[in-house]
Design a protein around this motif. Structure first.
Motif, mmCIF file in Angstrom:
data_model
loop_
_atom_site.group_PDB
_atom_site.id
_atom_site.type_symbol
_atom_site.label_atom_id
_atom_site.label_comp_id
_atom_site.label_asym_id
_atom_site.label_seq_id
_atom_site.Cartn_x
_atom_site.Cartn_y
_atom_site.Cartn_z
ATOM 1 N N VAL A 1 0.861 -1.146 0.043
ATOM 2 C CA VAL A 1 0.176 -0.013 -0.042
ATOM 3 C C VAL A 1 0.847 1.143 -0.152
ATOM 4 N N GLY A 2 1.935 1.352 1.090
ATOM 5 C CA GLY A 2 2.726 2.544 1.081
ATOM 6 C C GLY A 2 3.569 2.715 -0.304
ATOM 7 N N THR A 3 3.994 1.756 -0.812
ATOM 8 C CA THR A 3 4.841 1.756 -2.092
ATOM 9 C C THR A 3 4.132 2.452 -3.127
ATOM 10 N N SER A 4 2.923 1.600 -3.498
ATOM 11 C CA SER A 4 2.052 2.400 -4.791
ATOM 12 C C SER A 4 1.652 3.684 -4.492
ATOM 13 N N THR A 5 1.193 3.949 -3.233
ATOM 14 C CA THR A 5 0.516 5.183 -2.974
ATOM 15 C C THR A 5 1.649 6.399 -2.990
ATOM 16 N N PHE A 6 3.083 5.903 -2.744
ATOM 17 C CA PHE A 6 4.125 6.923 -2.526
ATOM 18 C C PHE A 6 4.680 7.048 -3.963
ATOM 19 N N ILE A 7 4.690 5.999 -4.883
ATOM 20 C CA ILE A 7 4.905 6.078 -6.257
ATOM 21 C C ILE A 7 4.134 7.209 -6.846
ATOM 22 N N LEU A 8 2.839 7.013 -6.610
ATOM 23 C CA LEU A 8 1.591 7.724 -7.405
ATOM 24 C C LEU A 8 1.713 9.319 -6.799
ATOM 25 N N ARG A 9 2.094 9.283 -5.478
ATOM 26 C CA ARG A 9 2.033 10.832 -5.173
ATOM 27 C C ARG A 9 3.195 11.434 -5.743
ATOM 28 N N CYS A 10 4.301 10.861 -5.675
ATOM 29 C CA CYS A 10 5.411 11.497 -6.404
ATOM 30 C C CYS A 10 5.505 11.759 -7.940
ATOM 31 N N VAL A 11 4.663 10.718 -8.634
ATOM 32 C CA VAL A 11 4.553 10.904 -10.051
ATOM 33 C C VAL A 11 3.602 12.098 -10.381
ATOM 34 N N ASN A 12 2.523 12.095 -9.692
ATOM 35 C CA ASN A 12 1.551 13.230 -9.862
ATOM 36 C C ASN A 12 1.946 14.576 -9.361
ATOM 37 N N PHE A 13 2.868 14.542 -8.622
ATOM 38 C CA PHE A 13 3.356 15.968 -8.026
ATOM 39 C C PHE A 13 4.289 16.345 -9.016
#
Length: 269
Positions: free
Chosen positions: A8-20
């Motif tokens: 959960v943490g990995t996928s959401t972290f990657i998604l946050r970084c990419v979208n930022f």
């Protein structure tokens, strides 16, 4: 349990970084679009709305994706994935059409010249329709005149020998000079002796004038040069779209993982 939390943490972290990062890109695109809108060149102004629209679209999608990943919100992630899926389909359709439209058309080698000459009938029906449209061509022609590509030839090639051995671009070859089969002798890079009777029945021979605002801008050879330029540009865009499609597909996969994990977290609450 720890592995699930890590997933959960990995996928959401990657998604946050990419979208930022895409938010920053979107803001840069919007700023560029605003700058274009203040530019007095009508040729660049015509691209303002598409650029601004693209920037706003990227920004909206990025914000939805970022908030969805930040708050671990399944609904926002669903909306994000739907929008991303629509974009993926649009990119795929555009890329396929771009390759189809740019499949036809190639230059013809002329003896003694290092560049090719282009004929309008060699290109796809879409190019023919767009370039033969009077309104479209008047706009394109005004942009060509403003660009001063033709007038710069005499500055680039000081002597006739340099000019004859030059490797002209499709637009320079088609718009700045009469077709070779006209037989007009070149005096310099921007002037031809039109006192000679053309040896060809090519109608472009009658249309060419030495005037800087006329040249061969009304010729089919000029339209063909523009078609070749557009074909090259579209091919570059199509290749970029393939890379973009693969990248967005990976982001979409990460988004799916994040949404699934968010749904699981919500169901456990």
């Amino acid at each position: 349990m720890q592995r699930e939390q890590m997933g959960v943490g990995t996928s959401t972290f990657i998604l946050r970084c990419v979208n930022f990062l895409t938010m920053l890109v979107a803001i840069a695109v919007i700023i560029f679009g605003v700058w274009m809108s203040t530019h007095h060149d009508g040729c660049r102004k015509s691209l303002t709305l598409p650029v601004l629209g693209l920037g706003v679209l990227i920004l909206i999608i990025s914000i939805v994706g970022f908030l969805g990943a930040l708050k671990n919100n399944s609904i926002l992630l669903w909306i994000y994935l739907i929008m991303l899926f629509i974009i993926l389909v649009a990119i795929l359709v555009f890329t396929v059409l771009a390759f189809i439209v740019t499949n036809n058309g190639s230059g013809h080698s002329i003896a003694g010249l290092r560049y090719r000459e282009y004929q309008l009938q060699d290109y796809s029906s879409w190019f023919l329709k767009e370039l033969n449209n009077t309104h479209n061509w008047q706009h394109l022609k005004s942009c060509l005149v403003k660009s001063e590509d033709c007038n710069n030839l005499s500055r680039k090639y000081k002597t006739l020998k340099q000019y004859k051995s030059a490797k002209l671009t499709p637009i320079e070859a088609g718009c700045c000079r009469p077709p070779s089969d006209c037989g007009y002798p070149a005096v310099n890079a921007s002037y031809y002796d039109l006192s000679f009777h053309p040896v060809s029945t090519n109608y472009d021979c009658k249309l060419y004038k030495n005037s800087r605002n006329i040249k061969c801008y009304n010729c089919d050879s000029c339209k063909a040069g523009v078609a070749q330029y557009m074909k090259t540009e579209w091919r570059v865009v199509a290749i970029f779209n393939v890379i973009l499609f693969v990248t967005l597909s990976m982001i979409y996969f990460v988004g799916c993982c994040a949404r699934r994990n968010a749904a699981r977290s919500y169901s456990k609450v």
